[in-house]
Enzyme design. Sequence first.
Site, PDB file in Angstrom:
ATOM      1  N   PHE A   1      -7.323  -0.078  -4.779  1.00 18.72           N
ATOM      2  CA  PHE A   1      -6.337  -0.660  -5.707  1.00 18.72           C
ATOM      3  C   PHE A   1      -5.980   0.286  -6.854  1.00 18.72           C
ATOM      4  O   PHE A   1      -6.058  -0.083  -8.042  1.00 18.72           O
ATOM      5  CB  PHE A   1      -6.842  -1.986  -6.314  1.00 18.72           C
ATOM      6  CG  PHE A   1      -6.846  -3.175  -5.390  1.00 18.72           C
ATOM      7  CD1 PHE A   1      -6.367  -3.089  -4.104  1.00 18.72           C
ATOM      8  CD2 PHE A   1      -7.337  -4.406  -5.829  1.00 18.72           C
ATOM      9  CE1 PHE A   1      -6.372  -4.196  -3.252  1.00 18.72           C
ATOM     10  CE2 PHE A   1      -7.342  -5.516  -5.002  1.00 18.72           C
ATOM     11  CZ  PHE A   1      -6.876  -5.403  -3.719  1.00 18.72           C
TER      12      PHE A   1
ATOM     13  N   ASN B   1      -8.477   3.916   4.811  1.00 13.71           N
ATOM     14  CA  ASN B   1      -7.970   3.769   3.445  1.00 13.71           C
ATOM     15  C   ASN B   1      -9.092   3.283   2.535  1.00 13.71           C
ATOM     16  O   ASN B   1      -9.625   2.201   2.747  1.00 13.71           O
ATOM     17  CB  ASN B   1      -6.799   2.770   3.486  1.00 13.71           C
ATOM     18  CG  ASN B   1      -6.611   2.038   2.172  1.00 13.71           C
ATOM     19  OD1 ASN B   1      -6.838   2.607   1.104  1.00 13.71           O
ATOM     20  ND2 ASN B   1      -6.204   0.790   2.243  1.00 13.71           N
ATOM     21  N   ARG B   2      -9.430   4.114   1.542  1.00 14.73           N
ATOM     22  CA  ARG B   2     -10.401   3.678   0.528  1.00 14.73           C
ATOM     23  C   ARG B   2      -9.808   3.868  -0.862  1.00 14.73           C
ATOM     24  O   ARG B   2     -10.468   4.360  -1.765  1.00 14.73           O
ATOM     25  CB  ARG B   2     -11.690   4.496   0.645  1.00 14.73           C
ATOM     26  CG  ARG B   2     -12.443   4.207   1.914  1.00 14.73           C
ATOM     27  CD  ARG B   2     -13.836   4.807   1.903  1.00 14.73           C
ATOM     28  NE  ARG B   2     -14.401   4.730   3.234  1.00 14.73           N
ATOM     29  CZ  ARG B   2     -15.009   5.735   3.854  1.00 14.73           C
ATOM     30  NH1 ARG B   2     -15.148   6.902   3.252  1.00 14.73           N
ATOM     31  NH2 ARG B   2     -15.494   5.577   5.071  1.00 14.73           N
ATOM     32  N   LEU B   3      -8.511   3.524  -0.981  1.00 11.75           N
ATOM     33  CA  LEU B   3      -7.830   3.766  -2.257  1.00 11.75           C
ATOM     34  C   LEU B   3      -8.454   2.954  -3.398  1.00 11.75           C
ATOM     35  O   LEU B   3      -8.613   3.464  -4.506  1.00 11.75           O
ATOM     36  CB  LEU B   3      -6.342   3.427  -2.139  1.00 11.75           C
ATOM     37  CG  LEU B   3      -5.517   4.356  -1.234  1.00 11.75           C
ATOM     38  CD1 LEU B   3      -4.098   3.828  -1.080  1.00 11.75           C
ATOM     39  CD2 LEU B   3      -5.473   5.770  -1.812  1.00 11.75           C
TER      40      LEU B   3
ATOM     41  N   SER C   1      -9.155  -6.991   0.573  1.00  9.28           N
ATOM     42  CA  SER C   1      -9.470  -5.566   0.527  1.00  9.28           C
ATOM     43  C   SER C   1     -10.983  -5.361   0.502  1.00  9.28           C
ATOM     44  O   SER C   1     -11.690  -5.949  -0.322  1.00  9.28           O
ATOM     45  CB  SER C   1      -8.853  -4.913  -0.708  1.00  9.28           C
ATOM     46  OG  SER C   1      -9.346  -3.590  -0.806  1.00  9.28           O
TER      47      SER C   1
ATOM     48  N   GLY D   1       0.807  -1.216   0.000  1.00 13.13           N
ATOM     49  CA  GLY D   1       0.000   0.000   0.000  1.00 13.13           C
ATOM     50  C   GLY D   1       0.834   1.256   0.000  1.00 13.13           C
ATOM     51  O   GLY D   1       0.359   2.313  -0.391  1.00 13.13           O
TER      52      GLY D   1
ATOM     53  N   ASN E   1       2.574  -7.932  -3.938  1.00  9.92           N
ATOM     54  CA  ASN E   1       1.210  -8.192  -3.495  1.00  9.92           C
ATOM     55  C   ASN E   1       0.288  -8.029  -4.705  1.00  9.92           C
ATOM     56  O   ASN E   1       0.291  -6.981  -5.357  1.00  9.92           O
ATOM     57  CB  ASN E   1       0.893  -7.180  -2.388  1.00  9.92           C
ATOM     58  CG  ASN E   1      -0.479  -7.353  -1.794  1.00  9.92           C
ATOM     59  OD1 ASN E   1      -1.464  -7.343  -2.499  1.00  9.92           O
ATOM     60  ND2 ASN E   1      -0.531  -7.466  -0.483  1.00  9.92           N
TER      61      ASN E   1
ATOM     62  N   ASN F   1     -12.256  -2.659  -0.419  1.00  8.20           N
ATOM     63  CA  ASN F   1     -12.490  -1.581  -1.384  1.00  8.20           C
ATOM     64  C   ASN F   1     -12.694  -2.049  -2.817  1.00  8.20           C
ATOM     65  O   ASN F   1     -12.896  -1.244  -3.717  1.00  8.20           O
ATOM     66  CB  ASN F   1     -11.318  -0.583  -1.336  1.00  8.20           C
ATOM     67  CG  ASN F   1     -11.242   0.100   0.011  1.00  8.20           C
ATOM     68  OD1 ASN F   1     -12.250   0.570   0.523  1.00  8.20           O
ATOM     69  ND2 ASN F   1     -10.057   0.120   0.614  1.00  8.20           N
TER      70      ASN F   1
HETATM   71  C1  LIG Z   1      -3.126   3.918   2.819  1.00  4.95           C
HETATM   72  C2  LIG Z   1      -3.064   2.439   2.913  1.00  4.95           C
HETATM   73  C3  LIG Z   1      -3.028   1.689   1.742  1.00  4.95           C
HETATM   74  C4  LIG Z   1      -2.983   0.309   1.794  1.00  4.95           C
HETATM   75  N1  LIG Z   1      -2.962  -0.402   0.638  1.00  4.95           N
HETATM   76  C5  LIG Z   1      -2.855  -1.738   0.689  1.00  4.95           C
HETATM   77  C6  LIG Z   1      -2.758  -2.485  -0.511  1.00  4.95           C
HETATM   78  O1  LIG Z   1      -2.757  -1.946  -1.626  1.00  4.95           O
HETATM   79  N2  LIG Z   1      -2.660  -3.835  -0.411  1.00  4.95           N
HETATM   80  C7  LIG Z   1      -2.642  -4.478   0.803  1.00  4.95           C
HETATM   81  O2  LIG Z   1      -2.530  -5.708   0.835  1.00  4.95           O
HETATM   82  N3  LIG Z   1      -2.702  -3.788   1.963  1.00  4.95           N
HETATM   83  C8  LIG Z   1      -2.821  -2.439   1.921  1.00  4.95           C
HETATM   84  N4  LIG Z   1      -2.893  -1.730   3.088  1.00  4.95           N
HETATM   85  C9  LIG Z   1      -2.851  -2.467   4.369  1.00  4.95           C
HETATM   86  C10 LIG Z   1      -1.437  -2.459   4.919  1.00  4.95           C
HETATM   87  O3  LIG Z   1      -0.583  -3.224   4.085  1.00  4.95           O
HETATM   88  C11 LIG Z   1      -1.369  -3.035   6.346  1.00  4.95           C
HETATM   89  O4  LIG Z   1      -1.780  -4.366   6.325  1.00  4.95           O
HETATM   90  C12 LIG Z   1      -2.254  -2.312   7.287  1.00  4.95           C
HETATM   91  O5  LIG Z   1      -2.000  -0.946   7.199  1.00  4.95           O
HETATM   92  C13 LIG Z   1      -2.069  -2.816   8.730  1.00  4.95           C
HETATM   93  O6  LIG Z   1      -0.768  -2.617   9.162  1.00  4.95           O
HETATM   94  P1  LIG Z   1      -0.421  -1.478  10.252  1.00  4.95           P
HETATM   95  O7  LIG Z   1      -1.204  -1.866  11.456  1.00  4.95           O
HETATM   96  O8  LIG Z   1       1.057  -1.588  10.435  1.00  4.95           O
HETATM   97  O9  LIG Z   1      -0.863  -0.198   9.629  1.00  4.95           O
HETATM   98  C14 LIG Z   1      -2.964  -0.345   3.052  1.00  4.95           C
HETATM   99  C15 LIG Z   1      -2.995   0.416   4.224  1.00  4.95           C
HETATM  100  C16 LIG Z   1      -3.050   1.778   4.168  1.00  4.95           C
HETATM  101  C17 LIG Z   1      -3.078   2.568   5.448  1.00  4.95           C
END
Ligand SMILES: Cc1cc2nc3c(=O)[nH]c(=O)nc-3n(C[C@H](O)[C@H](O)[C@H](O)COP(=O)(O)O)c2cc1C
Length: 219
Positions: free
Chosen positions: A122, A118-120, A183, A70, A147, A185
């Site tokens: 993908f 996060n509501r990106l 996800s 992410g 990923n 989203n």
């Molecule tokens: C802005 C943002 C974007 C993310 N995008 C993805 C993503 O594209 N693919 C994914 O598997 N996880 C994504 N995640 C999840 C993170 O990889 C991670 O699992 C999650 O933030 C929990 O970890 P943390 O507690 O250290 O933040 C995203 C998280 C955030 C905050």
Amino acid sequence: MDFLYQVTRPLLFRLDAERAHDLVTAMLRTAGRTPLLPDLIRVLYAWEDPVLAVEWAGLRFANPLGVAAGFDKRADLVDALALLGFGHVEVGTVTPRPQPGNPRPRLFRLPEDMALINRLGFNSPGMVAVAQALRARRSRTVIVGVNIGKNRDTPLERAVEDYAATFVALAPLADYVAINISSPNTPGLRRLHERDALEELLRELMRLNRHLPHPRPIA
Ligand SMILES: Cc1cc2nc3c(=O)[nH]c(=O)nc-3n(C[C@H](O)[C@H](O)[C@H](O)COP(=O)(O)O)c2cc1C
């Protein structure tokens, strides 16, 4: 480090969360390409000690701290993040075809909870661009995971084709592959948790993995 955080955090928090991310990552990218700066950053931030090493699935991580998926969806920050001392970088989520993700704003700070929504959805430059970025890497010291996910407009019945295409394009350029079926989203994605769908997906990826000269751990 603490000082840097105290000075930059209030400034960055004045910006929309995604703009702050874009700004910081652009600076990181530039720093990684500026002569001598990479060596300075490494000396300041990277900490090397064999006691920190971790082994998983036959891979040796220099330390247990990595960047989760992410943060580097384009795979063009891997070298710069390695300079900061991370033991691995998981790039993505990568979709087969490029897609913009949800309309902005799509990242929301919750400062009282020290959290982020996060509501990106993908946003991805697509597997071809990511493959190019991974091939262009200079250093090979850090463990790189890729990923993978599906495009939003691919019907769920054809999801396996998306994961398979991305796997074939990117697994040979990565140390491990993570499959994103969680996800919230991408509508319907979590239905891939259902037993039959998951079995079909894993069976196909493991079949493709066996055809690689060096099969990759799949997470
Ligand atoms: C802005 C943002 C974007 C993310 N995008 C993805 C993503 O594209 N693919 C994914 O598997 N996880 C994504 N995640 C999840 C993170 O990889 C991670 O699992 C999650 O933030 C929990 O970890 P943390 O507690 O250290 O933040 C995203 C998280 C955030 C905050």
